[in-house]
Design an enzyme around this catalytic site. Structure first.
Site, PDB file in Angstrom:
ATOM      1  N   ASN A  81      -8.105 -19.254  -5.514  1.00 56.58           N
ATOM      2  CA  ASN A  81      -8.425 -19.144  -6.937  1.00 56.58           C
ATOM      3  C   ASN A  81      -7.174 -18.977  -7.782  1.00 56.58           C
ATOM      4  OD1 ASN A  81     -11.168 -19.556  -6.894  1.00 56.58           O
ATOM      5  ND2 ASN A  81     -11.679 -17.392  -6.632  1.00 56.58           N
ATOM      6  N   HIS A  82      -6.893 -19.947  -8.606  1.00 48.94           N
ATOM      7  CA  HIS A  82      -5.735 -19.885  -9.503  1.00 48.94           C
ATOM      8  C   HIS A  82      -6.003 -18.892 -10.636  1.00 48.94           C
ATOM      9  CE1 HIS A  82      -4.182 -24.194  -8.370  1.00 48.94           C
ATOM     10  NE2 HIS A  82      -4.493 -23.445  -7.318  1.00 48.94           N
ATOM     11  N   GLN A  83      -4.897 -18.462 -11.251  1.00 50.75           N
ATOM     12  CA  GLN A  83      -5.010 -17.604 -12.433  1.00 50.75           C
ATOM     13  C   GLN A  83      -5.793 -18.360 -13.514  1.00 50.75           C
ATOM     14  OE1 GLN A  83      -1.149 -16.508 -13.896  1.00 50.75           O
ATOM     15  NE2 GLN A  83      -1.969 -15.213 -15.532  1.00 50.75           N
TER      16      GLN A  83
END
Ligand SMILES: CC(C)(COP(=O)(O)OP(=O)(O)OC[C@H]1O[C@@H](n2cnc3c(N)ncnc32)[C@H](O)[C@@H]1OP(=O)(O)O)[C@@H](O)C(=O)NCCC(=O)NCCS
Length: 212
Positions: A81-83
């Site tokens: 999960n990316h920022q």
């Protein structure tokens, strides 16, 4: 199949002469992956099915005993999960030459450990997203994308995976959750198989109640 040899949770290949189905526990090397005895996957190895799992995040994948994991199943961990609380989701800090320090943990959408109960059947090519908890006895349909928790003894399917039905009435589910057949000895489980595989649920209810 009748056999004189007792099942051994430490063997990797429980089907003699066939290497595409393995007991997972004796193969696991990553300390953040914990798998119970007799859980198998329909593949020659397990850890490539756990993706984006980075030690610096520290999230764990915990799977109980006697789970049945089909081919193509993927456990996506929190590193995937990316920022998302900034205007760009691009992970500059992971790539050479970009001026970015790793984000603070509070800026990442961390969802916690992934926890799968006991005797859970996960259908082919299902994807289990980070932080999901799946209860004992649940069934995950083929190609499901599981993004939220699954109650014990519930069948879910689809993208997003939604409950199709409870497998049994509440009374039998609570009896099964108290009985916890998977925690019994191999010898006792062997003697319980006629009950565990009986389609007459009234008889099952009586037999389990008598043994509690
Ligand atoms: C989830 C599963 C167990 C459900 O079986 P079931 O209880 O007999 O369910 P049904 O076939 O009656 O289907 C009920 C509904 O769910 C839908 N459905 C079933 N499985 C689905 C799936 N994997 N994804 C999306 N929808 C699904 C059906 O289309 C049906 O929809 P409808 O009510 O709109 O007609 C089964 O469909 C499945 O996915 N099995 C996994 C098989 C597998 O991957 N095995 C790997 C080797 S061990």
């Amino acid at each position: 199949m009748q056999s004189k040899k007792l099942p051994d949770p430490n063997v990797i290949h429980p089907i003699p002469g066939y290497d595409k189905e393995i007991y997972v526990k004796p193969t696991v090397k990553n300390p953040n992956v914990v798998v119970g005895e007799f859980t198998y996957i329909a593949d020659a190895e397990f850890e490539s099915h756990v993706t984006h799992h980075y030690a610096w995040i520290g999230d764990k994948l915990v799977i109980g005993k006697f789970c049945q994991i089909a081919a193509g199943v993927e456990f996506v961990m929190n590193g995937a999960n990316h920022q998302m609380n900034a205007v760009s989701t691009y992970p500059f800090y992971t790539l050479e030459g970009w001026n970015m320090q790793p984000p603070e943990r509070r800026d990442l959408p961390l969802k916690g450990d992934t926890v799968v109960g006991n005797d859970v059947w996960i259908g082919q090519n299902a994807v289990i997203l980070p932080g999901v908890r799946i209860g004992d006895g649940a069934i995950i349909g083929a190609c499901s994308v599981v993004g939220s928790d699954v109650e014990p003894y519930t069948v879910v399917a689809g993208n997003p995976a939604r409950p199709l039905r409870k497998r049994f009435d509440d009374g039998l589910i609570s009896l099964l959750l108290r009985f916890r057949w998977w925690d019994r000895s191999v010898e006792e489980i062997n003697s319980l198989i006629p009950i565990l595989t009986c389609g007459d649920l009234e008889k099952v209810r009586e037999e389990l109640t008598a043994r509690l």
